[in-house]
Design a protein around this motif. Structure first.
Motif, mmCIF file in Angstrom:
data_model
loop_
_atom_site.group_PDB
_atom_site.id
_atom_site.type_symbol
_atom_site.label_atom_id
_atom_site.label_comp_id
_atom_site.label_asym_id
_atom_site.label_seq_id
_atom_site.Cartn_x
_atom_site.Cartn_y
_atom_site.Cartn_z
ATOM 1 N N UNK A 19 0.818 -1.211 0.000
ATOM 2 C CA UNK A 19 0.000 0.000 0.000
ATOM 3 C C UNK A 19 0.857 1.269 0.000
ATOM 4 N N UNK A 20 0.363 2.266 -0.695
ATOM 5 C CA UNK A 20 1.009 3.574 -0.738
ATOM 6 C C UNK A 20 0.835 4.227 0.631
ATOM 7 N N UNK A 21 1.905 4.768 1.185
ATOM 8 C CA UNK A 21 1.844 5.364 2.527
ATOM 9 C C UNK A 21 1.816 6.887 2.502
ATOM 10 N N UNK A 22 1.928 7.482 1.315
ATOM 11 C CA UNK A 22 1.948 8.942 1.243
ATOM 12 C C UNK A 22 0.837 9.484 0.338
ATOM 13 N N UNK A 23 -0.327 8.878 0.408
ATOM 14 C CA UNK A 23 -1.473 9.336 -0.380
ATOM 15 C C UNK A 23 -1.831 10.770 0.026
ATOM 16 N N UNK A 24 -1.864 11.698 -0.932
ATOM 17 C CA UNK A 24 -2.186 13.080 -0.594
ATOM 18 C C UNK A 24 -3.674 13.312 -0.341
ATOM 19 N N UNK A 25 -4.520 12.332 -0.624
ATOM 20 C CA UNK A 25 -5.963 12.505 -0.488
ATOM 21 C C UNK A 25 -6.507 12.060 0.871
ATOM 22 N N UNK A 88 -15.261 -4.031 2.049
ATOM 23 C CA UNK A 88 -15.946 -4.827 3.065
ATOM 24 C C UNK A 88 -15.525 -6.283 3.003
ATOM 25 N N UNK A 89 -14.792 -6.662 1.969
ATOM 26 C CA UNK A 89 -14.294 -8.032 1.855
ATOM 27 C C UNK A 89 -13.080 -8.264 2.732
ATOM 28 N N UNK A 90 -12.068 -7.391 2.590
ATOM 29 C CA UNK A 90 -10.811 -7.624 3.320
ATOM 30 C C UNK A 90 -10.335 -6.420 4.134
ATOM 31 N N UNK A 91 -11.145 -5.368 4.207
ATOM 32 C CA UNK A 91 -10.839 -4.154 4.968
ATOM 33 C C UNK A 91 -9.598 -3.424 4.452
ATOM 34 N N UNK A 92 -9.269 -3.638 3.191
ATOM 35 C CA UNK A 92 -8.206 -2.840 2.579
ATOM 36 C C UNK A 92 -8.802 -1.488 2.192
ATOM 37 N N UNK A 93 -7.940 -0.508 1.971
ATOM 38 C CA UNK A 93 -8.399 0.834 1.619
ATOM 39 C C UNK A 93 -7.802 1.216 0.264
ATOM 40 N N UNK A 94 -8.649 1.735 -0.604
ATOM 41 C CA UNK A 94 -8.264 2.127 -1.955
ATOM 42 C C UNK A 94 -8.476 3.623 -2.124
ATOM 43 N N UNK A 95 -7.574 4.261 -2.848
ATOM 44 C CA UNK A 95 -7.747 5.665 -3.206
ATOM 45 C C UNK A 95 -7.920 5.746 -4.719
ATOM 46 N N UNK A 96 -9.075 6.227 -5.157
ATOM 47 C CA UNK A 96 -9.305 6.395 -6.591
ATOM 48 C C UNK A 96 -8.478 7.545 -7.149
ATOM 49 N N UNK A 97 -8.115 8.511 -6.318
ATOM 50 C CA UNK A 97 -7.266 9.610 -6.776
ATOM 51 C C UNK A 97 -5.861 9.138 -7.115
ATOM 52 N N UNK A 98 -5.324 8.241 -6.320
ATOM 53 C CA UNK A 98 -3.983 7.684 -6.552
ATOM 54 C C UNK A 98 -4.041 6.419 -7.404
ATOM 55 N N UNK A 99 -5.218 5.799 -7.465
ATOM 56 C CA UNK A 99 -5.422 4.517 -8.131
ATOM 57 C C UNK A 99 -4.532 3.445 -7.513
ATOM 58 N N UNK A 100 -4.514 3.432 -6.166
ATOM 59 C CA UNK A 100 -3.676 2.485 -5.423
ATOM 60 C C UNK A 100 -4.305 2.159 -4.077
ATOM 61 N N UNK A 101 -3.921 0.982 -3.546
ATOM 62 C CA UNK A 101 -4.222 0.688 -2.151
ATOM 63 C C UNK A 101 -3.385 1.630 -1.310
ATOM 64 N N UNK A 102 -3.939 2.033 -0.165
ATOM 65 C CA UNK A 102 -3.219 2.976 0.692
ATOM 66 C C UNK A 102 -3.219 2.493 2.138
ATOM 67 N N UNK A 103 -2.250 2.997 2.890
ATOM 68 C CA UNK A 103 -2.161 2.758 4.336
ATOM 69 C C UNK A 103 -1.798 4.084 4.979
ATOM 70 N N UNK A 104 -2.460 4.405 6.071
ATOM 71 C CA UNK A 104 -2.184 5.650 6.791
ATOM 72 C C UNK A 104 -2.772 5.511 8.181
ATOM 73 N N UNK A 105 -2.123 6.115 9.160
ATOM 74 C CA UNK A 105 -2.570 5.990 10.546
ATOM 75 C C UNK A 105 -3.983 6.532 10.763
ATOM 76 N N UNK A 106 -4.428 7.521 10.000
ATOM 77 C CA UNK A 106 -5.775 8.067 10.206
ATOM 78 C C UNK A 106 -6.865 7.075 9.788
ATOM 79 N N UNK A 107 -6.503 6.039 9.061
ATOM 80 C CA UNK A 107 -7.475 5.033 8.638
ATOM 81 C C UNK A 107 -7.768 4.005 9.728
ATOM 82 N N UNK A 108 -6.883 3.884 10.703
ATOM 83 C CA UNK A 108 -7.015 2.828 11.714
ATOM 84 C C UNK A 108 -8.360 2.845 12.441
ATOM 85 N N UNK A 109 -8.862 3.993 12.922
ATOM 86 C CA UNK A 109 -10.156 3.955 13.629
ATOM 87 C C UNK A 109 -11.300 3.411 12.771
#
Length: 128
Positions: A19-25, A88-109
């Protein structure tokens, strides 16, 4: 992802999604609070009513189907400028702006709330 080196834990010929860790969105477009009912983890797509593979928008919490179903999630992102969605299948997060899976601490909650609602317990070692 570049081919694995000889010291890589990834077997030759295999690949890994990193996952991309520096998604600007991510900080600009996700909701600052969870909805009263929590993150919806089941239900039908608001566009086509399909229930098979849905993603939840982390801005407005609408459920929309995946691109492999009818693509309502992509349509929602394009029409509303809400690029961040949670599978809802695997709780991964996608950004359509980056067109990539993303990871970021603000997503944890959001991921934690979805995991708890989906499975009725905390994830092992609080890792999602």
């Amino acid at each position: 992802t570049p081919p694995p080196s000889s010291s890589s834990p990834i077997p030759p010929g295999a690949f890994a999604v990193v996952p991309k860790k520096d998604c600007p969105h991510v900080t600009a477009f996700i909701s600052s609070v969870l909805p009263d009912g929590g993150v919806p983890v089941e239900g039908a797509c608001v566009g086509c009513r399909d229930r098979s593979e849905n993603w939840v928008c982390l801005t407005c919490f609408n459920l929309n189907c995946a691109r492999a179903v009818n693509g309502c999630s992509i349509g929602h992102a394009d029409q509303s400028s809400h690029p961040i969605v949670l599978s809802l299948s695997d709780l991964s997060v996608w950004c359509y702006g980056c067109d990539e899976y993303i990871a970021h601490e603000v997503l944890f909650p959001f991921k934690l709330a979805a995991y708890r609602k989906k499975f009725g317990e905390d994830p092992p070692n609080n890792v999602i």
